[in-house]
Motif scaffolding. Sequence first.
Motif, PDB file in Angstrom:
ATOM      1  N   ALA A   8      61.813  64.526  44.108  1.00  0.00           N
ATOM      2  CA  ALA A   8      61.998  65.671  44.949  1.00  0.00           C
ATOM      3  C   ALA A   8      60.712  65.367  46.228  1.00  0.00           C
ATOM      4  O   ALA A   8      60.080  66.224  47.073  1.00  0.00           O
ATOM      5  CB  ALA A   8      61.216  66.954  44.495  1.00  0.00           C
ATOM      6  N   SER A  35      60.597  74.665  36.252  1.00  0.00           N
ATOM      7  CA  SER A  35      59.830  75.033  37.399  1.00  0.00           C
ATOM      8  C   SER A  35      61.101  75.227  38.378  1.00  0.00           C
ATOM      9  O   SER A  35      60.740  75.685  39.624  1.00  0.00           O
ATOM     10  CB  SER A  35      59.440  73.482  37.768  1.00  0.00           C
ATOM     11  OG  SER A  35      60.452  72.538  37.651  1.00  0.00           O
ATOM     12  N   ALA A  36      62.215  75.307  37.981  1.00  0.00           N
ATOM     13  CA  ALA A  36      63.474  75.444  38.769  1.00  0.00           C
ATOM     14  C   ALA A  36      63.582  76.811  38.990  1.00  0.00           C
ATOM     15  O   ALA A  36      63.910  77.596  39.860  1.00  0.00           O
ATOM     16  CB  ALA A  36      64.746  74.681  38.438  1.00  0.00           C
ATOM     17  N   HIS A  95      70.643  69.433  42.238  1.00  0.00           N
ATOM     18  CA  HIS A  95      69.993  68.249  41.886  1.00  0.00           C
ATOM     19  C   HIS A  95      70.649  67.655  40.612  1.00  0.00           C
ATOM     20  O   HIS A  95      70.233  67.826  39.452  1.00  0.00           O
ATOM     21  CB  HIS A  95      68.350  68.275  41.569  1.00  0.00           C
ATOM     22  CG  HIS A  95      67.818  66.952  41.275  1.00  0.00           C
ATOM     23  ND1 HIS A  95      67.367  66.470  42.720  1.00  0.00           N
ATOM     24  CD2 HIS A  95      67.703  66.069  40.489  1.00  0.00           C
ATOM     25  CE1 HIS A  95      66.807  65.165  42.241  1.00  0.00           C
ATOM     26  NE2 HIS A  95      67.063  64.913  41.180  1.00  0.00           N
ATOM     27  N   ALA A 112      71.310  73.729  36.559  1.00  0.00           N
ATOM     28  CA  ALA A 112      70.863  74.388  37.531  1.00  0.00           C
ATOM     29  C   ALA A 112      71.688  75.653  38.238  1.00  0.00           C
ATOM     30  O   ALA A 112      70.934  76.673  38.563  1.00  0.00           O
ATOM     31  CB  ALA A 112      71.133  73.405  38.750  1.00  0.00           C
ATOM     32  N   ASP A 123      69.657  78.288  36.361  1.00  0.00           N
ATOM     33  CA  ASP A 123      68.233  78.241  36.760  1.00  0.00           C
ATOM     34  C   ASP A 123      67.885  78.980  38.035  1.00  0.00           C
ATOM     35  O   ASP A 123      67.182  79.540  38.227  1.00  0.00           O
ATOM     36  CB  ASP A 123      67.416  76.896  36.737  1.00  0.00           C
ATOM     37  CG  ASP A 123      67.170  76.254  35.317  1.00  0.00           C
ATOM     38  OD1 ASP A 123      67.184  77.124  34.354  1.00  0.00           O
ATOM     39  OD2 ASP A 123      66.827  75.038  35.302  1.00  0.00           O
ATOM     40  N   HIS A 163      68.265  72.914  45.821  1.00  0.00           N
ATOM     41  CA  HIS A 163      67.392  72.867  44.816  1.00  0.00           C
ATOM     42  C   HIS A 163      67.224  71.297  44.429  1.00  0.00           C
ATOM     43  O   HIS A 163      68.164  70.458  44.165  1.00  0.00           O
ATOM     44  CB  HIS A 163      68.342  73.335  43.479  1.00  0.00           C
ATOM     45  CG  HIS A 163      68.034  73.176  42.274  1.00  0.00           C
ATOM     46  ND1 HIS A 163      68.614  71.943  41.573  1.00  0.00           N
ATOM     47  CD2 HIS A 163      67.458  73.669  41.223  1.00  0.00           C
ATOM     48  CE1 HIS A 163      68.455  71.985  40.267  1.00  0.00           C
ATOM     49  NE2 HIS A 163      67.652  73.050  40.072  1.00  0.00           N
ATOM     50  N   ASN A 164      65.846  70.901  44.585  1.00  0.00           N
ATOM     51  CA  ASN A 164      65.784  69.558  44.413  1.00  0.00           C
ATOM     52  C   ASN A 164      64.806  69.311  43.348  1.00  0.00           C
ATOM     53  O   ASN A 164      63.436  70.076  43.516  1.00  0.00           O
ATOM     54  CB  ASN A 164      65.070  68.965  45.779  1.00  0.00           C
ATOM     55  CG  ASN A 164      64.938  67.384  46.122  1.00  0.00           C
ATOM     56  OD1 ASN A 164      64.017  67.120  46.858  1.00  0.00           O
ATOM     57  ND2 ASN A 164      65.418  66.865  44.876  1.00  0.00           N
ATOM     58  N   VAL A 165      65.030  68.766  42.274  1.00  0.00           N
ATOM     59  CA  VAL A 165      64.030  68.716  41.231  1.00  0.00           C
ATOM     60  C   VAL A 165      63.393  67.260  40.893  1.00  0.00           C
ATOM     61  O   VAL A 165      63.977  66.281  41.132  1.00  0.00           O
ATOM     62  CB  VAL A 165      64.809  68.766  39.895  1.00  0.00           C
ATOM     63  CG1 VAL A 165      64.091  68.477  38.567  1.00  0.00           C
ATOM     64  CG2 VAL A 165      65.400  70.169  39.657  1.00  0.00           C
ATOM     65  N   GLY A 214      61.658  67.638  35.995  1.00  0.00           N
ATOM     66  CA  GLY A 214      61.594  69.029  36.233  1.00  0.00           C
ATOM     67  C   GLY A 214      59.827  69.184  36.464  1.00  0.00           C
ATOM     68  O   GLY A 214      59.450  70.392  36.544  1.00  0.00           O
ATOM     69  N   TYR A 232      58.417  68.661  39.058  1.00  0.00           N
ATOM     70  CA  TYR A 232      58.234  69.326  40.276  1.00  0.00           C
ATOM     71  C   TYR A 232      59.675  69.753  40.486  1.00  0.00           C
ATOM     72  O   TYR A 232      60.755  69.359  40.186  1.00  0.00           O
ATOM     73  CB  TYR A 232      58.019  68.229  41.298  1.00  0.00           C
ATOM     74  CG  TYR A 232      57.127  67.145  40.937  1.00  0.00           C
ATOM     75  CD1 TYR A 232      55.644  67.215  41.160  1.00  0.00           C
ATOM     76  CD2 TYR A 232      57.673  65.886  40.306  1.00  0.00           C
ATOM     77  CE1 TYR A 232      54.941  66.378  40.248  1.00  0.00           C
ATOM     78  CE2 TYR A 232      56.828  64.967  39.973  1.00  0.00           C
ATOM     79  CZ  TYR A 232      55.372  65.125  39.991  1.00  0.00           C
ATOM     80  OH  TYR A 232      54.564  64.167  39.446  1.00  0.00           O
ATOM     81  N   CYS A 233      59.700  71.135  41.392  1.00  0.00           N
ATOM     82  CA  CYS A 233      60.964  71.496  41.778  1.00  0.00           C
ATOM     83  C   CYS A 233      60.730  72.391  43.325  1.00  0.00           C
ATOM     84  O   CYS A 233      59.699  73.230  43.216  1.00  0.00           O
ATOM     85  CB  CYS A 233      61.690  72.474  40.605  1.00  0.00           C
ATOM     86  SG  CYS A 233      63.152  73.010  41.550  1.00  0.00           S
TER      87      CYS A 233
END
Lengths: 134, 382
Positions: free
Chosen positions: B83, B256-257, B281, B291, B294, B366-368, B372, B374-375
């Motif tokens: 990410a 995190s998502a 992602h 995803a 989430d 949605h970029n993981v 996870g 970081y999201c």
Amino acid sequence: MTLELGKVSFVTATKTKEYLDYLEKGKLAGTKCKSCGALHFPPRADCDQCMSSDVEWMDMESKGKIVTYTTIHVGPTGFEDVVPYTICMVELEGGGRLLGWLDEAKEEDISVGQDVSVVLKELEGDRVIYAIRL
Amino acid sequence: MKVGIVGIGHGKFGRRDDATVQELAFEPFKEALDDSGLSKEDIGATVIGSSPEYHKQRSLPGVVAEYLGMNPQMTYLTEAACASSSAALHNAVAYIKAGIYDIMAVVGAQKMTELTTPEILALMGRVGDVQWESVFGTTFPGYYAMYARRHMHDFGTTEEQMAKVAVKNHAHGLHNPNAMFQKEITLEKALGSRPVASPLKLYDCCGNADGAACVIVAEESKAKSISDTPIWLKGMGAASASMSVLRRKELNSIPSAVEASKQAYEQAKVEPKDLHLAEVHDCFTIAEIIAYEDIGLAKKGEGSKLIDEGQTYRDGKMPVNVDGGLKAKGHPVGATGASMTVEAVKQLRGEAGKRQVDGAELVLTHNVGGIGQYCFVNIYSR
């Protein structure tokens, strides 16, 4: 001779190195925060709940349940000679989780939620792994 | 103050034996300048998103900023694994909102194929917590495999449903000339591919790739004067989760998502049902199904229904990854976040050609990063 955890080590310096002494005695040990009582396993030298660094060692249970698992067919460096191997995540009775290798059983024989034991198994003389047995 | 996207560029993803990482970065940077009508002198500073350990060249922003002709302006790297360029965008927007710069360029750039297979395998063995987890030979596919196994157990998700995600994204990738793979695959082929980390097979995994993408952002009044169709960042969520998966309460959701998407929806004052497209992602097929749940496209545990019913195809009720996703595009980790943003902008401008989603007015990315840890979730509108 001090035992090292796992097949390959990446960390040489840690405030939790006493953990290896417990492994040598055949014990799994976690840390408990003397300030707030939080239990840490894998062990931590510093409590992230209350930020105290006053922790004590305590024995962990060696029985638990499988949380999840996978069989690795493409292994990273240092593991080429042992593929395929099945990694199990185990939740210990009384808390704490670890990853270990399924031992004396096949992936087809296990399922999420199954009762297992964690046995310390020596590997190549100076290394020890968590062997997960049914 | 709003922040608008006024320029986009996207290089060809794949095995790029023809270019260095800075040459890869130049392609979308030039394209984004041309797209915006700006010259490089208009850009106040650059932020480079990349995962540095894949490069032989150390300290990547140094060589990239030099090659782009962007000295002496400020530049530095943001690292959030897969990410990294979403983190760079987050940084650039914060600078603009703070009034420090009016216009900034975000460049996501990554070269992954210059490492040898043994070097890649060594890196792969250190993706998790190296003290307690990597010592047992965990790998990146292995972690998502453990998520997949748990999702299957908790909700009845099947290997066939996961394979359907790969089939869909390859079908979408057919219409993306920048994608690494532009060919359809069959369900049989996906299900019959060799095991990597059970239950994940080769076709459940995205491919390492080289590539770069660029996004130019500007403060509201500047954005309006630069572009007839600025695309607005309506919501930007960002969150983290423990490095160690042992410390995650649940292994069927990326915490995190959930948190980042909640922030993004609140800022944008919209709900999942308002979206016309999501770019998520899908580093592994199970990651796309998780995803769906989430970010609220499906109830928890019901993500696999969306793919079973074909709802996430371009002509379905809730299109997801119409550019092919990481699965078909390839995943040059540092470039992926910027690539998602480029697709969101193309869709909102109505410039996506054969893969255009009709009437796209609200798009989510949605970029993981990592598994996870970081999201970043962004919501964009015209």
